[in-house]
Design a protein around this motif. Structure first.
Motif, PDB file in Angstrom:
ATOM      1  N   UNK A 140       0.847  -1.191   0.000  1.00 40.84           N
ATOM      2  CA  UNK A 140       0.000   0.000   0.000  1.00 40.84           C
ATOM      3  C   UNK A 140       0.884   1.243   0.000  1.00 40.84           C
ATOM      4  N   UNK A 141       0.386   2.310  -0.584  1.00 41.70           N
ATOM      5  CA  UNK A 141       1.052   3.608  -0.531  1.00 41.70           C
ATOM      6  C   UNK A 141       0.171   4.540   0.282  1.00 41.70           C
ATOM      7  N   UNK A 142       0.706   5.062   1.373  1.00 45.52           N
ATOM      8  CA  UNK A 142      -0.124   5.828   2.300  1.00 45.52           C
ATOM      9  C   UNK A 142      -0.767   7.036   1.619  1.00 45.52           C
ATOM     10  N   UNK A 143      -0.060   7.708   0.711  1.00 46.27           N
ATOM     11  CA  UNK A 143      -0.642   8.869   0.045  1.00 46.27           C
ATOM     12  C   UNK A 143      -1.809   8.479  -0.850  1.00 46.27           C
ATOM     13  N   UNK A 144      -1.717   7.310  -1.482  1.00 49.23           N
ATOM     14  CA  UNK A 144      -2.845   6.838  -2.305  1.00 49.23           C
ATOM     15  C   UNK A 144      -4.045   6.511  -1.428  1.00 49.23           C
ATOM     16  N   UNK A 145      -3.796   5.880  -0.287  1.00 50.57           N
ATOM     17  CA  UNK A 145      -4.890   5.567   0.631  1.00 50.57           C
ATOM     18  C   UNK A 145      -5.514   6.858   1.164  1.00 50.57           C
ATOM     19  N   UNK A 146      -4.680   7.835   1.477  1.00 48.53           N
ATOM     20  CA  UNK A 146      -5.209   9.126   1.946  1.00 48.53           C
ATOM     21  C   UNK A 146      -6.019   9.808   0.842  1.00 48.53           C
ATOM     22  N   UNK A 147      -5.556   9.718  -0.401  1.00 49.28           N
ATOM     23  CA  UNK A 147      -6.329  10.285  -1.513  1.00 49.28           C
ATOM     24  C   UNK A 147      -7.702   9.635  -1.601  1.00 49.28           C
ATOM     25  N   UNK A 148      -7.737   8.319  -1.377  1.00 49.03           N
ATOM     26  CA  UNK A 148      -9.021   7.624  -1.396  1.00 49.03           C
ATOM     27  C   UNK A 148      -9.923   8.112  -0.263  1.00 49.03           C
ATOM     28  N   UNK A 149      -9.366   8.249   0.938  1.00 49.21           N
ATOM     29  CA  UNK A 149     -10.167   8.711   2.072  1.00 49.21           C
ATOM     30  C   UNK A 149     -10.711  10.116   1.811  1.00 49.21           C
ATOM     31  N   UNK A 150      -9.940  10.953   1.153  1.00 48.17           N
ATOM     32  CA  UNK A 150     -10.439  12.289   0.802  1.00 48.17           C
ATOM     33  C   UNK A 150     -11.666  12.189  -0.103  1.00 48.17           C
ATOM     34  N   UNK A 151     -11.678  11.211  -0.997  1.00 48.48           N
ATOM     35  CA  UNK A 151     -12.858  11.023  -1.855  1.00 48.48           C
ATOM     36  C   UNK A 151     -14.061  10.568  -1.039  1.00 48.48           C
ATOM     37  N   UNK A 152     -13.817   9.812   0.011  1.00 52.62           N
ATOM     38  CA  UNK A 152     -14.918   9.444   0.911  1.00 52.62           C
ATOM     39  C   UNK A 152     -15.543  10.709   1.498  1.00 52.62           C
ATOM     40  N   UNK A 153     -14.695  11.601   1.964  1.00 55.88           N
ATOM     41  CA  UNK A 153     -15.187  12.838   2.578  1.00 55.88           C
ATOM     42  C   UNK A 153     -15.821  13.783   1.554  1.00 55.88           C
ATOM     43  N   UNK A 154     -15.483  13.570   0.282  1.00 56.41           N
ATOM     44  CA  UNK A 154     -16.095  14.368  -0.790  1.00 56.41           C
ATOM     45  C   UNK A 154     -17.366  13.729  -1.348  1.00 56.41           C
ATOM     46  N   UNK A 155     -17.844  12.656  -0.696  1.00 57.72           N
ATOM     47  CA  UNK A 155     -19.039  11.932  -1.151  1.00 57.72           C
ATOM     48  C   UNK A 155     -18.869  11.358  -2.552  1.00 57.72           C
ATOM     49  N   UNK A 156     -17.680  10.848  -2.808  1.00 62.99           N
ATOM     50  CA  UNK A 156     -17.405  10.292  -4.139  1.00 62.99           C
ATOM     51  C   UNK A 156     -16.986   8.825  -4.061  1.00 62.99           C
ATOM     52  N   UNK A 157     -17.430   8.133  -3.016  1.00 61.79           N
ATOM     53  CA  UNK A 157     -17.155   6.703  -2.876  1.00 61.79           C
ATOM     54  C   UNK A 157     -18.457   5.979  -2.594  1.00 61.79           C
ATOM     55  N   UNK A 158     -18.638   4.836  -3.267  1.00 62.17           N
ATOM     56  CA  UNK A 158     -19.729   3.914  -2.971  1.00 62.17           C
ATOM     57  C   UNK A 158     -19.096   2.631  -2.447  1.00 62.17           C
TER      58      UNK A 158
END
Length: 270
Positions: A140-158
């Motif tokens: 895993x790459x922590x920055x990629x995981x953090x980018x994904x979590x940011x999309x969660x907070x942007x309501x862009x994850x299902x």
């Protein structure tokens, strides 16, 4: 009175290679394989599912950040290379992430209008206590995981919990094994149901030789996943592993593109 069942869409499916590297053959098997396996390539793909103007991207590959950190040269930016299929990345609305490893979940910033689909179990795995273990977090790459979590907070994850119908003719299959929440994708095409295994199996040989790839959380789940996916494919020729250079050797290529792109909705030529 008999009701007519609507026909399923027949999607186009493509495998786009954006990077490749060499590794020793025995490194691809949990027990080391045969010492005479020599050197083999590992290809890195993203996958495209298309029905007319509807485009669904499966995985997002890695970008310059991952290339530099891991020493893996890029042949091309996988997202920019979508234009070679006349796909504008800004127009992509849905991305299926099979899992969050560094080579499958980078470049999220290059898809500004996309919603990302992931298994609950994968998000929990990549952000929970398992990541306290260096052996489990190394892919895993922590920055990629953090980018994904940011999309969660942007309501862009299902989030999906287990097997799910993504759309008529597209199914998500929770497999696990390689990671806790790895999902494969089953797609209906003109030649039948094609399985995009992603890292449920890196190579055809992982399945045929019954030797899993060594980056694995649950060996039993990985072996069960091989069997399940083969059963759900219309034939062994409908099963597509995640990193095998044979994919580009077996399937027809899209003509006239700089990137190597295999046409998976057509029958293998070899």
């Amino acid at each position: 009175m008999q009701r007519n069942t609507p026909a399923l869409p027949e999607y186009e499916v493509y495998a786009l290679r954006y990077a490749t590297m060499q590794r020793r053959g025995p490194e691809n098997f949990i027990l080391g394989g045969d010492e005479h396996d020599g050197v083999v390539n590992m290809d890195f793909f993203i996958w495209v599912i298309r029905d007319g103007d509807q485009v669904i991207l499966v995985d997002t590959g890695f970008g310059e950040r991952g290339s530099t950190a891991r020493g893996r040269p890029l042949e091309c930016c996988p997202i920019a290379a979508l234009r070679q299929l006349d796909i504008d990345p800004d127009q992509i609305r849905d991305v299926i992430l099979t899992h969050l490893h560094w080579d499958h979940a980078g470049n999220l910033d290059k898809l500004p209008n996309a919603t990302f689909h992931l298994q609950d179990a994968e998000a929990a795995f990549a952000t929970g206590r398992c990541m306290c273990q260096p052996i489990l977090r190394r892919a895993f790459a922590v920055e990629d995981v953090c980018d994904f979590v940011r999309r969660v907070y942007d309501d862009r994850v299902v989030f999906h919990e287990g097997d799910d119908t993504f759309a008529p003719g597209i199914e998500l299959l929770l497999i696990g094994g390689h990671t806790r929440g790895l999902q494969a994708v089953r797609v209906h095409t003109a030649r039948g149901w094609v399985i995009l295994a992603s890292d449920a199996a890196h190579y055809y040989d992982n399945v045929t030789r019954r030797l899993p790839f060594p980056v694995v959380v649950d060996v039993a789940a990985m072996l069960a996943g091989h069997a399940r996916l083969l059963k759900l494919a219309d034939s062994p020729d409908h099963f597509v592993p995640g990193h095998d250079p044979q994919v580009l050797e077996r399937y027809p290529r899209v003509a006239g593109t700089k990137a190597a792109i295999a046409v998976l909705h057509e029958a293998p030529t070899s």
